[in-house]
Design a protein around this motif. Structure first.
Motif, PDB file in Angstrom:
ATOM      1  N   GLY A   1      38.510  40.656  51.050  1.00 54.40           N
ATOM      2  CA  GLY A   1      39.161  39.377  51.256  1.00 54.40           C
ATOM      3  C   GLY A   1      39.613  39.243  52.696  1.00 54.40           C
ATOM      4  O   GLY A   1      39.866  40.239  53.387  1.00 54.40           O
ATOM      5  N   LYS A   2      39.701  38.003  53.161  1.00 53.63           N
ATOM      6  CA  LYS A   2      40.065  37.767  54.554  1.00 53.63           C
ATOM      7  C   LYS A   2      41.273  36.842  54.614  1.00 53.63           C
ATOM      8  O   LYS A   2      41.376  35.871  53.858  1.00 53.63           O
ATOM      9  CB  LYS A   2      38.902  37.137  55.325  1.00 53.63           C
ATOM     10  N   GLY A   3      42.163  37.176  55.534  1.00 50.06           N
ATOM     11  CA  GLY A   3      43.330  36.357  55.805  1.00 50.06           C
ATOM     12  C   GLY A   3      43.527  36.223  57.303  1.00 50.06           C
ATOM     13  O   GLY A   3      42.963  36.989  58.097  1.00 50.06           O
ATOM     14  N   ILE A   4      44.322  35.247  57.719  1.00 50.87           N
ATOM     15  CA  ILE A   4      44.569  34.974  59.133  1.00 50.87           C
ATOM     16  C   ILE A   4      46.026  35.287  59.450  1.00 50.87           C
ATOM     17  O   ILE A   4      46.940  34.910  58.699  1.00 50.87           O
ATOM     18  CB  ILE A   4      44.256  33.513  59.480  1.00 50.87           C
ATOM     19  N   ALA A   5      46.221  35.987  60.590  1.00 53.33           N
ATOM     20  CA  ALA A   5      47.561  36.246  61.107  1.00 53.33           C
ATOM     21  C   ALA A   5      47.665  35.604  62.483  1.00 53.33           C
ATOM     22  O   ALA A   5      46.955  35.992  63.413  1.00 53.33           O
ATOM     23  CB  ALA A   5      47.839  37.744  61.188  1.00 53.33           C
TER      24      ALA A   5
ATOM     25  N   GLU B   1      36.081  39.439  41.805  1.00 53.27           N
ATOM     26  CA  GLU B   1      36.425  38.640  42.970  1.00 53.27           C
ATOM     27  C   GLU B   1      37.086  39.504  44.032  1.00 53.27           C
ATOM     28  O   GLU B   1      37.729  40.496  43.737  1.00 53.27           O
ATOM     29  CB  GLU B   1      37.363  37.510  42.560  1.00 53.27           C
ATOM     30  N   PRO B   2      36.948  39.111  45.294  1.00 45.04           N
ATOM     31  CA  PRO B   2      37.611  39.871  46.364  1.00 45.04           C
ATOM     32  C   PRO B   2      39.109  39.619  46.332  1.00 45.04           C
ATOM     33  O   PRO B   2      39.593  38.670  45.709  1.00 45.04           O
ATOM     34  CB  PRO B   2      36.971  39.297  47.638  1.00 45.04           C
ATOM     35  N   PRO B   3      39.884  40.453  46.997  1.00 41.62           N
ATOM     36  CA  PRO B   3      41.336  40.268  47.050  1.00 41.62           C
ATOM     37  C   PRO B   3      41.697  38.917  47.643  1.00 41.62           C
ATOM     38  O   PRO B   3      40.998  38.378  48.507  1.00 41.62           O
ATOM     39  CB  PRO B   3      41.818  41.420  47.930  1.00 41.62           C
ATOM     40  N   VAL B   4      42.808  38.405  47.188  1.00 45.33           N
ATOM     41  CA  VAL B   4      43.294  37.094  47.637  1.00 45.33           C
ATOM     42  C   VAL B   4      44.660  37.302  48.284  1.00 45.33           C
ATOM     43  O   VAL B   4      45.551  37.927  47.708  1.00 45.33           O
ATOM     44  CB  VAL B   4      43.384  36.105  46.461  1.00 45.33           C
TER      45      VAL B   4
ATOM     46  N   SER C   1      41.287  41.603  36.407  1.00 44.04           N
ATOM     47  CA  SER C   1      42.150  42.357  35.492  1.00 44.04           C
ATOM     48  C   SER C   1      42.245  43.823  35.866  1.00 44.04           C
ATOM     49  O   SER C   1      43.180  44.514  35.464  1.00 44.04           O
ATOM     50  CB  SER C   1      41.618  42.219  34.064  1.00 44.04           C
ATOM     51  N   THR C   2      41.302  44.324  36.628  1.00 42.42           N
ATOM     52  CA  THR C   2      41.355  45.739  37.034  1.00 42.42           C
ATOM     53  C   THR C   2      42.504  46.016  37.984  1.00 42.42           C
ATOM     54  O   THR C   2      43.007  47.137  38.056  1.00 42.42           O
ATOM     55  CB  THR C   2      40.034  46.127  37.717  1.00 42.42           C
ATOM     56  N   ASN C   3      42.927  45.002  38.764  1.00 42.32           N
ATOM     57  CA  ASN C   3      44.047  45.121  39.689  1.00 42.32           C
ATOM     58  C   ASN C   3      43.886  46.346  40.583  1.00 42.32           C
ATOM     59  O   ASN C   3      44.731  47.243  40.640  1.00 42.32           O
ATOM     60  CB  ASN C   3      45.376  45.183  38.932  1.00 42.32           C
ATOM     61  N   SER C   4      42.755  46.354  41.318  1.00 41.33           N
ATOM     62  CA  SER C   4      42.445  47.497  42.190  1.00 41.33           C
ATOM     63  C   SER C   4      43.428  47.561  43.351  1.00 41.33           C
ATOM     64  O   SER C   4      43.869  46.531  43.868  1.00 41.33           O
ATOM     65  CB  SER C   4      41.012  47.344  42.724  1.00 41.33           C
ATOM     66  N   PRO C   5      43.823  48.785  43.805  1.00 37.62           N
ATOM     67  CA  PRO C   5      44.673  48.917  44.999  1.00 37.62           C
ATOM     68  C   PRO C   5      43.964  48.337  46.234  1.00 37.62           C
ATOM     69  O   PRO C   5      42.736  48.339  46.325  1.00 37.62           O
ATOM     70  CB  PRO C   5      44.886  50.422  45.133  1.00 37.62           C
TER      71      PRO C   5
ATOM     72  N   LEU D   1      38.706  50.418  44.690  1.00 40.98           N
ATOM     73  CA  LEU D   1      37.718  50.779  43.682  1.00 40.98           C
ATOM     74  C   LEU D   1      36.339  50.216  43.985  1.00 40.98           C
ATOM     75  O   LEU D   1      35.328  50.782  43.555  1.00 40.98           O
ATOM     76  CB  LEU D   1      38.193  50.282  42.305  1.00 40.98           C
ATOM     77  N   ASP D   2      36.279  49.118  44.698  1.00 40.20           N
ATOM     78  CA  ASP D   2      34.994  48.493  45.051  1.00 40.20           C
ATOM     79  C   ASP D   2      35.085  48.006  46.493  1.00 40.20           C
ATOM     80  O   ASP D   2      35.484  46.864  46.760  1.00 40.20           O
ATOM     81  CB  ASP D   2      34.686  47.340  44.105  1.00 40.20           C
TER      82      ASP D   2
END
Length: 802
Positions: free
Chosen positions: A474-478, A383-386, A416-420, A468-469
């Motif tokens: 992931g997308k967020g709004i500011a 999954e993409p970052p959240v 579970s990989t917890n990529s940076p 890593l991938d």
């Protein structure tokens, strides 16, 4: 004559009667008699008080009968007519008229015997009405009045029963009890229903037993077996027979078919084909997506097979839901909440399927429902970052310096990989690049000065990318709100059009002004109005601050005259309440107007004087436009005339003869001195012996004792010279050639030499056929021309060449 009726060989023979009316026992019918009177007899008139006398009937006959479908070779005897007038002497003849007379029925005019000559069909015509008359053979006059009689066609059984509405289609519910009515069939027989049994029909079933039966007299088809199951067999074909003569031997029969379809009833409960199901569900599946489909089978159809599904047990009651598909009657399992493999990897559901419409008659067969277990296995998906918060709200002052930190966003890899994570700004949402973000920490800072009045809120998209991938984004709004500072001075709210009447009195309010400010102070705007120091001491107007963000402009004197001054300009100083306070000077233009008694301006400023002269602004503009148009026309005329004017003194480098026209253009001859420049075509090897101005008289003439050559030509240009001389000779003798004071252009490919002179004036050196001797007769003024162009072999005299 006797009163009797007899039948011979199946035919009806009517004897002559003398009674007025009698009833016959033959075939149970009532026979009507007709009385015919002789032609010589007349009804006797009853005398007053006398009893009427009964007249004697001369001839009477009954209704005749003839059998239909007679197939014999001889004509069929029908009956006999006879009159009492007929004494057997052959004086009387019998005449037959009416329906079928002479075509179907014939009569022996001597004996009165009637015969049928054609085969009759009662179904086509049941009886015939004819008229009979006895006539005197000699005079052809009637001896008896004409009378009508009927020949009735007697029926035989020659038509079989028919079913006009067949073949039949019928429906009956399955599982119907014995004797349930299915359909009623009806047969018709064209034979006479009032005679014998020819039209009495009896029904029977030939095919379709033992499932169905038919009532013999009514034709009603009924079920004959119980518990007929549609799921085992849903259609039957019956053959029904109808037989006349009451079904006896020798009767005729007809058949029809009846297709019986068993309609469905809800007599079968739903059943799952399996007791357990298992499906894989990706954790990235969005909410409301279809997870799986299951179906309970039901042998019934239509509304009897409609299903209802529900989850009765399991650990996924709030995560999943099941609904029936109206078209396929499947149980559709859909997702209600987001899945997370790391939190829960599987769910178990117990689903029940039941019939929507239940027939109470079959409840005893058992429950009309079934259950099955469904296991849903969650599949792990990269999954993409959240972001910790989908929308991050921040604020910054519009006076913030470049590089000021606004806030921080944070995102995590849910796997579970917890990529940076690396952060960036979607520049499509920040086209002018007002902000920057640190890729590693997510700290957002300003990259350019901000202006709240241009953009008060910036909605930018932050991208979080897995190291890593990189494909996982992931997308967020500011949402960055720019806070206001007092950086805009107040100005006039509108562009005021202020006027003062010439009759204004001192202290009169002529305008109320207000101000606007692009800033938005938290406590609201507060403006202060005053005149500038330079205008504070003027004697015309003053300003009063109303303490409500408005100010009034008042007159300090009266007696304004627009002839003296049509416009006044009043500088107004406006100060806001910001910290620090900002101010601006705005100039209010005040026009002096001529007003009516109500203070409404009639004419203002310099325009008033023009209006008083009787000219409106539109009229003045029209006059100015006309003047400008005339000036432009005059300038155009002067320019054209200057360009056409011929100079009086010619440049000595120019020669009126040295004009050339392009090969595809017609020139203006020697007068055209403006069109072309001959310098490019001049022979560089030609040296002019002298240059003289033709517009003045030369002081020192040069004498030639022989014809002077106009040019000094080098031997290299001989080929051009010969070519040009040949063309000049052709032009001299051609009466259709252009005038001699014009030039002709010829296409010639030489060896690179420059062009020679093409002037036709040099044609004098050729042997021209044109004679100019007549010039000698024109007087001494043309003597020199005659010597130049005349034909003589004597040497030319010395002439002066200018």
């Amino acid at each position: 004559m006797s009163r009797s009726c007899s039948v011979w060989g199946g035919l009806s023979i009517v004897t002559l009667l003398t009674l007025v009316q009698w009833e016959s026992c033959c075939w149970g019918m009532t026979l009507n008699s007709v009385q015919l009177h002789p032609a010589s007899s007349r009804p006797a008139r009853a005398e007053a008080g006398t009893v009427p006398l009964r007249h004697k009937r001369n001839w009477v006959w009954n209704q005749f009968f003839v059998l239909e479908e007679y197939t014999g070779d001889d004509p069929l005897y029908v009956g006999k007519l006879h009159s009492d007038v007929d004494k057997g002497e052959g004086r009387i003849k019998y005449v037959l008229t009416g329906e079928g007379a002479t075509t179907i029925f014939t009569i022996d005019e001597n004996t009165g015997d009637i015969h049928a000559t054609k085969r009759l069909d009662r179904e086509e015509q049941a009886y015939y009405t004819l008229r009979a008359q006895a006539r005197d053979r000699a005079t052809n006059l009637p001896v008896e009045p004409e009378s009508e009689f009927v020949i009735k066609v007697q029926d035989i059984n020659d038509n079989e029963p028919k079913f006009p509405d067949g073949p039949y289609q019928a429906h009956v519910p399955e599982m119907s009890p014995v004797g349930t009515s299915v359909v009623e069939v009806k047969a018709t027989d064209a034979d006479d229903p009032t005679y014998g049994n020819s039209a009495r029909v009896v029904y029977s079933i030939l095919e379709g037993q033992p499932y169905f039966s038919v009532e013999p007299k009514t034709g009603i088809v009924r079920t004959a077996l119980p518990n007929m199951d549609r799921e085992a067999r849903d259609q039957y074909l019956l053959v029904i027979q109808a037989k006349d003569m009451g079904g006896q031997m020798g009767g005729l029969s007809g058949t029809t078919t009846v297709t019986v379809t068993l309609t469905d009833v809800n007599d079968n409960p739903p059943r799952f084909s399996r007791k357990s199901y298992q499906f894989a569900v990706p954790e990235s599946l969005p909410v409301a997506s279809v997870v799986a489909k299951i179906k309970a089978l039901d042998s019934d159809v239509g509304a009897n097979a409609e299903m209802e599904y529900r989850i009765i047990e399991g650990d996924g009651l709030g995560v999943f839901r099941v609904e029936p598909d109206a078209d396929t009657q499947e149980g559709v399992i859909s997702l209600q909440k987001n899945l997370d493999f790391e939190t829960k990897s599987s769910y178990t559901l117990k689903i029940e399927a039941s019939n929507k419409n239940i027939d109470p008659r079959f409840r005893a067969q058992g429950p009309f429902s079934d259950t099955a277990m469904v296991k849903l296995v969650v599949e792990n998906v990269d999954e993409p970052p959240v972001f910790s918060s989908p929308i991050s709200r921040m604020s910054v002052s519009e006076a913030a310096k470049v590089g000021t930190i606004i806030g921080t966003v944070s995102a995590l890899d849910p796997d579970s990989t917890n990529s940076p994570i690396r952060y960036s700004i979607d520049r499509n949402t920040d086209l002018e690049r007002f902000f920057n973000i640190e890729a590693a920490t997510g700290v957002i800072s300003t990259a350019k000065p901000l202006d709240r009045e241009v953009n008060a809120v910036h909605n930018i998209t932050i991208l979080a990318i897995e190291s890593l991938d990189p494909a996982q984004v992931g997308k967020g709004i500011a949402l960055i709100t720019v806070m206001d500072v007092n950086d805009n001075a107040p100005v006039f709210a509108i562009e005021y059009e202020t006027f003062v009447c010439e009759t204004a009195q001192p202290g009169q309010v002529i305008e109320t002004i207000s101000a606007v400010d692009k800033d938005e102070p938290p406590s609201g705007h507060r403006f202060f109005f005053s005149l500038t120091a330079e205008a504070a001491g003027n004697h015309n107007f003053t300003l009063r601050d109303n303490k409500d963000n408005t100010a009034s402009v008042l007159t300090k004197r009266g007696g304004f005259q627009r002839r003296e001054q049509a416009m006044y300009r009043l500088p107004v100083l406006i100060v806001d309440s910001g910290s620090p306070a900002l101010s601006s000077t705005n100039t209010l233009s005040i026009r002096v107007c001529d007003c009516d008694s109500d203070g409404t301006p009639q004419a203002c400023g310099t325009e008033a004087f023009l209006l008083s002269a009787g000219l409106s602004t539109g009229a003045l503009m029209a006059i100015l436009a006309c003047i400008l148009t005339l000036l432009v026309l005059v300038l155009l005329i002067v320019t054209v005339r200057r360009r056409k004017k011929e100079p009086l003194i010619l440049d000595e480098d120019r020669d009126v003869r040295e004009n050339i026209v392009r090969y595809d253009d017609e020139g203006g001859g020697e007068e055209d001195t403006e069109a072309f420049d001959m310098v490019a075509l001049r022979n560089l090897n030609v040296a002019r012996d002298s240059k003289a101005r033709r517009d003045v008289t030369p002081e020192v003439p040069t004498l030639y004792c022989s014809r002077p050559p106009p040019y000094k030509i080098t031997p290299d240009n001989g080929i051009f010279r010969d070519f040009i001389w040949d063309r000049l000779k052709d032009a001299d003798v051609d009466p259709s050639a252009p005038p001699y004071d014009s030039l002709q252009t010829y296409a010639f490919e030489g060896s690179g030499s420059v062009a020679e002179s093409l002037s036709s004036l040099e044609s004098l050196s050729t042997d021209s056929e044109q004679s100019y001797d007549y010039l000698s007769d024109w007087g001494p003024r043309f003597k020199k021309l005659a010597d130049l162009y005349g034909h003589n072999d004597t040497p030319l005299p010395c002439i002066s060449v200018l």
